[in-house]
Design a protein around this motif. Sequence first.
Motif, PDB file in Angstrom:
ATOM      1  N   ASP A  97     -85.133  69.637  25.250  1.00  0.00           N
ATOM      2  CA  ASP A  97     -84.171  70.646  25.680  1.00  0.00           C
ATOM      3  C   ASP A  97     -82.823  70.277  25.055  1.00  0.00           C
ATOM      4  OD1 ASP A  97     -81.908  71.194  28.008  1.00  0.00           O
ATOM      5  OD2 ASP A  97     -83.369  72.814  27.793  1.00  0.00           O
ATOM      6  N   PRO A  98     -82.250  71.164  24.215  1.00  0.00           N
ATOM      7  CA  PRO A  98     -81.022  70.789  23.490  1.00  0.00           C
ATOM      8  C   PRO A  98     -79.834  70.511  24.402  1.00  0.00           C
ATOM      9  CG  PRO A  98     -81.598  73.106  23.101  1.00  0.00           C
ATOM     10  CD  PRO A  98     -82.705  72.508  23.899  1.00  0.00           C
ATOM     11  N   ASP A  99     -79.782  71.159  25.563  1.00  0.00           N
ATOM     12  CA  ASP A  99     -78.641  70.967  26.453  1.00  0.00           C
ATOM     13  C   ASP A  99     -78.698  69.625  27.191  1.00  0.00           C
ATOM     14  OD1 ASP A  99     -77.798  73.506  25.732  1.00  0.00           O
ATOM     15  OD2 ASP A  99     -78.957  74.440  27.343  1.00  0.00           O
ATOM     16  N   ARG A 100     -79.925  69.237  27.586  1.00  0.00           N
ATOM     17  CA  ARG A 100     -80.035  68.027  28.415  1.00  0.00           C
ATOM     18  C   ARG A 100     -80.600  66.824  27.669  1.00  0.00           C
ATOM     19  NH1 ARG A 100     -82.891  70.016  33.670  1.00  0.00           N
ATOM     20  NH2 ARG A 100     -82.907  67.789  34.083  1.00  0.00           N
ATOM     21  N   GLY A 101     -81.158  67.042  26.460  1.00  0.00           N
ATOM     22  CA  GLY A 101     -81.676  65.925  25.667  1.00  0.00           C
ATOM     23  C   GLY A 101     -82.925  65.283  26.248  1.00  0.00           C
ATOM     24  N   VAL A 102     -83.650  66.027  27.101  1.00  0.00           N
ATOM     25  CA  VAL A 102     -84.889  65.513  27.692  1.00  0.00           C
ATOM     26  C   VAL A 102     -86.002  66.534  27.464  1.00  0.00           C
ATOM     27  CG1 VAL A 102     -83.737  64.145  29.492  1.00  0.00           C
ATOM     28  CG2 VAL A 102     -84.369  66.526  29.966  1.00  0.00           C
ATOM     29  N   VAL A 103     -87.237  66.111  27.695  1.00  0.00           N
ATOM     30  CA  VAL A 103     -88.369  67.031  27.595  1.00  0.00           C
ATOM     31  C   VAL A 103     -88.647  67.587  28.990  1.00  0.00           C
ATOM     32  CG1 VAL A 103     -90.817  67.263  27.025  1.00  0.00           C
ATOM     33  CG2 VAL A 103     -89.367  65.745  25.661  1.00  0.00           C
ATOM     34  N   LEU A 104     -88.323  68.867  29.163  1.00  0.00           N
ATOM     35  CA  LEU A 104     -88.635  69.551  30.430  1.00  0.00           C
ATOM     36  C   LEU A 104     -90.074  70.023  30.292  1.00  0.00           C
ATOM     37  CD1 LEU A 104     -85.312  71.580  30.580  1.00  0.00           C
ATOM     38  CD2 LEU A 104     -85.901  69.599  31.988  1.00  0.00           C
ATOM     39  N   TYR A 105     -90.994  69.143  30.645  1.00  0.00           N
ATOM     40  CA  TYR A 105     -92.388  69.378  30.265  1.00  0.00           C
ATOM     41  C   TYR A 105     -93.003  70.614  30.903  1.00  0.00           C
ATOM     42  CZ  TYR A 105     -93.278  66.613  34.505  1.00  0.00           C
ATOM     43  OH  TYR A 105     -93.289  66.138  35.779  1.00  0.00           O
ATOM     44  N   LYS A 106     -92.516  71.043  32.063  1.00  0.00           N
ATOM     45  CA  LYS A 106     -93.100  72.254  32.679  1.00  0.00           C
ATOM     46  C   LYS A 106     -92.892  73.471  31.774  1.00  0.00           C
ATOM     47  CE  LYS A 106     -93.139  71.089  37.583  1.00  0.00           C
ATOM     48  NZ  LYS A 106     -92.679  69.711  37.670  1.00  0.00           N
ATOM     49  N   ASP A 107     -91.734  73.518  31.092  1.00  0.00           N
ATOM     50  CA  ASP A 107     -91.454  74.622  30.164  1.00  0.00           C
ATOM     51  C   ASP A 107     -92.288  74.473  28.904  1.00  0.00           C
ATOM     52  OD1 ASP A 107     -89.530  75.289  31.985  1.00  0.00           O
ATOM     53  OD2 ASP A 107     -87.853  74.526  30.796  1.00  0.00           O
ATOM     54  N   TYR A 108     -92.494  73.226  28.489  1.00  0.00           N
ATOM     55  CA  TYR A 108     -93.139  72.967  27.208  1.00  0.00           C
ATOM     56  C   TYR A 108     -94.653  73.126  27.266  1.00  0.00           C
ATOM     57  CZ  TYR A 108     -94.103  70.877  22.730  1.00  0.00           C
ATOM     58  OH  TYR A 108     -94.543  70.671  21.466  1.00  0.00           O
ATOM     59  N   VAL A 109     -95.249  72.853  28.425  1.00  0.00           N
ATOM     60  CA  VAL A 109     -96.716  72.890  28.555  1.00  0.00           C
ATOM     61  C   VAL A 109     -97.287  74.246  28.155  1.00  0.00           C
ATOM     62  CG1 VAL A 109     -98.504  72.976  30.339  1.00  0.00           C
ATOM     63  CG2 VAL A 109     -97.040  70.992  30.157  1.00  0.00           C
ATOM     64  N   SER A 110     -96.618  75.319  28.538  1.00  0.00           N
ATOM     65  CA  SER A 110     -97.151  76.652  28.208  1.00  0.00           C
ATOM     66  C   SER A 110     -97.136  76.897  26.710  1.00  0.00           C
ATOM     67  CB  SER A 110     -96.370  77.747  28.929  1.00  0.00           C
ATOM     68  OG  SER A 110     -95.025  77.682  28.554  1.00  0.00           O
ATOM     69  N   LEU A 111     -96.222  76.272  25.987  1.00  0.00           N
ATOM     70  CA  LEU A 111     -96.206  76.403  24.518  1.00  0.00           C
ATOM     71  C   LEU A 111     -97.337  75.593  23.890  1.00  0.00           C
ATOM     72  CD1 LEU A 111     -92.375  75.920  23.827  1.00  0.00           C
ATOM     73  CD2 LEU A 111     -93.667  78.061  23.853  1.00  0.00           C
ATOM     74  N   MET A 112     -97.634  74.437  24.521  1.00  0.00           N
ATOM     75  CA  MET A 112     -98.653  73.544  23.973  1.00  0.00           C
ATOM     76  C   MET A 112    -100.068  74.066  24.182  1.00  0.00           C
ATOM     77  SD  MET A 112     -97.233  69.767  24.879  1.00  0.00           S
ATOM     78  CE  MET A 112     -98.832  69.063  24.957  1.00  0.00           C
ATOM     79  N   ALA A 113    -100.293  74.726  25.307  1.00  0.00           N
ATOM     80  CA  ALA A 113    -101.641  75.191  25.624  1.00  0.00           C
ATOM     81  C   ALA A 113    -101.940  76.417  24.789  1.00  0.00           C
ATOM     82  CB  ALA A 113    -101.756  75.509  27.109  1.00  0.00           C
ATOM     83  N   ILE A 114    -103.024  76.358  24.046  1.00  0.00           N
ATOM     84  CA  ILE A 114    -103.419  77.502  23.237  1.00  0.00           C
ATOM     85  C   ILE A 114    -104.307  78.379  24.101  1.00  0.00           C
ATOM     86  CG2 ILE A 114    -104.737  78.214  21.207  1.00  0.00           C
ATOM     87  CD1 ILE A 114    -103.812  75.577  19.910  1.00  0.00           C
ATOM     88  N   GLU A 115    -103.972  79.657  24.124  1.00  0.00           N
ATOM     89  CA  GLU A 115    -104.740  80.591  24.965  1.00  0.00           C
ATOM     90  C   GLU A 115    -106.193  80.650  24.519  1.00  0.00           C
ATOM     91  OE1 GLU A 115    -103.499  82.241  27.697  1.00  0.00           O
ATOM     92  OE2 GLU A 115    -101.795  80.956  27.282  1.00  0.00           O
ATOM     93  N   GLU A 116    -107.089  80.667  25.483  1.00  0.00           N
ATOM     94  CA  GLU A 116    -108.521  80.875  25.180  1.00  0.00           C
ATOM     95  C   GLU A 116    -108.677  82.313  24.724  1.00  0.00           C
ATOM     96  OE1 GLU A 116    -111.461  79.059  25.396  1.00  0.00           O
ATOM     97  OE2 GLU A 116    -110.126  77.354  25.479  1.00  0.00           O
ATOM     98  N   THR A 117    -109.479  82.520  23.689  1.00  0.00           N
ATOM     99  CA  THR A 117    -109.708  83.900  23.233  1.00  0.00           C
ATOM    100  C   THR A 117    -111.126  84.308  23.531  1.00  0.00           C
ATOM    101  OG1 THR A 117    -110.174  83.035  21.039  1.00  0.00           O
ATOM    102  CG2 THR A 117    -107.969  83.924  21.412  1.00  0.00           C
TER     103      THR A 117
END
Length: 164
Positions: free
Chosen positions: A144-164
């Motif tokens: 997170d550019p503002d806080r300099g930490v990984v807010l993993y709850k926000d990031y997890v949805s980007l990491m998980a690839i949707e099942e098709t």
Amino acid sequence: MTDSGEKESAESMLAEIEKKITDAFEIFDHEANKTVDVREIGTIVRSLGCCPSEGELHDMLAEIEEEEPTGYIRFEKFLPMMTHVLMERRYKPSPEDQLLRAFEVLDQDKKGCLSQEEITKYMTEEGEPFTQEEMDEFLSAAVDPDRGVVLYKDYVSLMAIEET
């Protein structure tokens, strides 16, 4: 006997998978000669929604590399192996809840975030370590550019690839 509709849908699914693989391979086939640098295979495989470990990727390469390693992988060997992997749905990424639980285990103080130092330590010293390049890429996407930490709850949805 299966009815012809089932057969056609299986064939069209196969054709679709083969087209996806071909398109992904061609992006890295810079000479347009049906070969790619062996170092690009991991990127191609991951772009197709598979997340093998480095060991699994090594096994995949061993299956398709030439007898005399040339540093290149030929499309005619990559296509059947990758088609098989996709048809079997091997190396599918973890769904969001599993990823979230993994981050929560690392976040012992339950802060909802991990510092860059914490995450770098875990990802370069534990299990299958990230390379410096992979770490830089991960941090540039996840911090997170503002806080300099990984807010993993926000990031997890980007990491998980949707099942098709």
